[in-house]
Design an enzyme around this catalytic site. Structure first.
Site, mmCIF file in Angstrom:
data_model
loop_
_atom_site.group_PDB
_atom_site.id
_atom_site.type_symbol
_atom_site.label_atom_id
_atom_site.label_comp_id
_atom_site.label_asym_id
_atom_site.label_seq_id
_atom_site.Cartn_x
_atom_site.Cartn_y
_atom_site.Cartn_z
ATOM 1 N N ASN A 1 5.783 17.733 -14.570
ATOM 2 C CA ASN A 1 5.686 16.314 -14.939
ATOM 3 C C ASN A 1 5.431 16.217 -16.439
ATOM 4 O OD1 ASN A 1 4.513 13.601 -15.379
ATOM 5 N ND2 ASN A 1 4.620 13.469 -13.155
ATOM 6 N N GLY B 1 5.182 1.563 -7.010
ATOM 7 C CA GLY B 1 4.603 2.222 -8.179
ATOM 8 C C GLY B 1 5.494 3.262 -8.823
ATOM 9 N N ALA B 2 6.797 3.275 -8.494
ATOM 10 C CA ALA B 2 7.705 4.248 -9.113
ATOM 11 C C ALA B 2 7.919 3.873 -10.581
ATOM 12 C CB ALA B 2 9.040 4.267 -8.374
ATOM 13 N N ASN C 1 7.084 7.903 -4.444
ATOM 14 C CA ASN C 1 7.067 6.457 -4.683
ATOM 15 C C ASN C 1 8.521 6.036 -4.849
ATOM 16 O OD1 ASN C 1 4.279 6.975 -5.071
ATOM 17 N ND2 ASN C 1 4.536 7.099 -7.283
ATOM 18 N N CYS D 1 18.755 8.296 -18.525
ATOM 19 C CA CYS D 1 17.782 8.696 -17.499
ATOM 20 C C CYS D 1 17.536 10.202 -17.603
ATOM 21 C CB CYS D 1 18.337 8.339 -16.129
ATOM 22 S SG CYS D 1 17.415 9.073 -14.780
ATOM 23 N N CYS E 1 -2.442 16.065 18.254
ATOM 24 C CA CYS E 1 -1.776 16.440 19.516
ATOM 25 C C CYS E 1 -2.060 15.373 20.569
ATOM 26 C CB CYS E 1 -2.271 17.805 20.004
ATOM 27 S SG CYS E 1 -1.695 19.196 19.013
ATOM 28 N N HIS F 1 12.984 10.696 -6.879
ATOM 29 C CA HIS F 1 12.147 11.862 -7.143
ATOM 30 C C HIS F 1 10.888 11.809 -6.286
ATOM 31 C CE1 HIS F 1 10.320 8.739 -9.614
ATOM 32 N NE2 HIS F 1 9.226 9.469 -9.686
ATOM 33 N N GLU G 1 -8.814 -6.104 0.972
ATOM 34 C CA GLU G 1 -8.666 -4.668 1.236
ATOM 35 C C GLU G 1 -9.540 -3.842 0.285
ATOM 36 O OE1 GLU G 1 -6.189 -6.827 1.326
ATOM 37 O OE2 GLU G 1 -5.020 -6.411 3.132
ATOM 38 N N HIS H 1 -3.613 18.999 11.711
ATOM 39 C CA HIS H 1 -2.218 19.019 12.162
ATOM 40 C C HIS H 1 -1.404 18.342 11.055
ATOM 41 C CE1 HIS H 1 0.263 18.596 16.119
ATOM 42 N NE2 HIS H 1 1.089 18.269 15.138
#
Ligand SMILES: [Zn+2]
Ligand SMILES: [Zn+2]
Ligand SMILES: [Zn+2]
Length: 332
Positions: free
Chosen positions: A75, A158-159, A152, A39, A198, A165, A308, A292
């Site tokens: 990255n 989606g990692a 993620n 890794c 708020c 990380h 969707e 905010h």
């Protein structure tokens, strides 16, 4: 070279980044019992990443060596590149922008941990400190209008690497999600002379049914019109458009609230995959009164499907009031 292209129908920018297709897809492998190869985010493998930009490390340790708690690196497969000149061009009615930007990875722990909910207070505190330091630094670069911080966790979110990380992308345009929030918040302000966030905090604390955690400085709540089951926002009580101007005290309390929220989600949903995004006001916009900063956590219980994509409506099968109640009860 990556490039931004604008959809001429709905004015939505996309990033075309073909180099990213070559990145390793560890998540496809991670479903098997053993990971393929070492890794690159584990302590001891520092040379597998580009040189670090920032690391919190022991006084006696050397850069790009073990001995760190949080480590920030470029990255390896960036969606955008820092050295690109920021240029716009047209091909007939099509608009293009060079893919200028910064894409960083924040490695959250040195050992191979895969769930942020299981990391201790001090580590999450260092993580928030690193978020803040990098966002402050990137905001000073006038080429970037917006810095998006996101995470993620889990293959369904989606990692591509399971080692904990987060990522930061600084970009020359304000992304659509943030643009929509700014526009909506501005309209609310013009109508009600009040910041909408708020107003949400005040209304939801008074009502109580959607509150998960309330501390001196923060609330974690399931928003009234949550898109996802158990979607949870963490919002500072003090009105401020910028995460970058949060005080040290606020950052510490934010880290504690984030950790507790993740533990409650982890217990309630049995280790869900999730994404979170930190939304802070873009540079060079006049949003002082109505924007905010906040963090949105989106558990990934089910994928985004045809309805969707086709409609822009989200169907959420858990009422936010029920989700908040279960999250409140999760640690009893
Ligand atoms: Zn690792
Ligand atoms: Zn506000
Ligand atoms: Zn937001």
């Amino acid at each position: 070279m990556p490039e931004f292209r604008k959809d001429p129908v709905v004015n939505r920018w996309v990033i075309i980044a073909t180099e990213r297709a070559n990145r390793p897809q560890e998540s496809r492998i991670a479903e098997r019992p053993h990971r393929a190869g070492p890794c690159p985010f584990c302590s001891g493998n520092e040379t597998m990443t580009p040189p670090e930009i920032l690391a919190y490390r022991d006084k006696n340790s050397q850069p790009n060596q073990p001995g760190w708690t949080v480590r920030v690196v470029p990255n390896m497969y960036p969606a955008l590149l820092p050295d690109e000149a920021h240029e716009r061009s047209t091909r007939g009615f099509y608009e293009t922008m060079s893919g200028a930007g910064v894409h960083e990875v924040i490695i959250e722990v040195q050992e191979h941990a895969t769930r942020l909910a299981e990391v201790d207070d001090k580590q999450v505190d260092d993580l928030v400190k690193a978020y803040h330091a990098r966002m402050v630094a990137l905001r000073q670069d006038k080429r970037w209008r917006h810095v998006l911080l996101y995470k993620n966790e889990g293959a369904q979110a989606g990692a591509t690497f399971e080692h904990l990380h987060s990522q930061l992308v600084a970009m020359p345009v304000v992304p659509r999600e943030v643009g929509d929030e700014l526009e909506g918040a501005k309209q609310f302000y013009e109508q009600h002379r009040q910041c909408v966030y708020c107003a949400i905090i005040n209304a939801d604390i008074a009502d109580g049914s959607r509150i998960v955690i309330e501390t001196d400085q923060f609330v974690a709540l399931c928003p009234y019109a949550a898109r996802f089951s158990f979607e949870t926002w963490i919002v500072p009580k003090r009105h401020d458009p910028y995460f970058e101007s949060a005080s040290e005290l606020e950052r510490g309390e934010f880290a504690l609230t984030l950790r507790e929220t993740l533990i409650r989600l982890d217990r309630s949903l049995d280790h869900p995959s999730f994404n979170y995004v930190l939304h802070s006001g873009p540079s060079g916009a006049t949003q002082e009164h109505y924007y905010h900063w906040h963090l949105e956590i989106m558990p990934r219980m089910s994928g985004i499907a045809g309805f969707e994509w086709g409609s822009g409506f989200f169907i959420n099968t858990a009422a936010p009031e029920d989700a908040a109640r279960l999250l409140r009860e999760a640690l009893r």
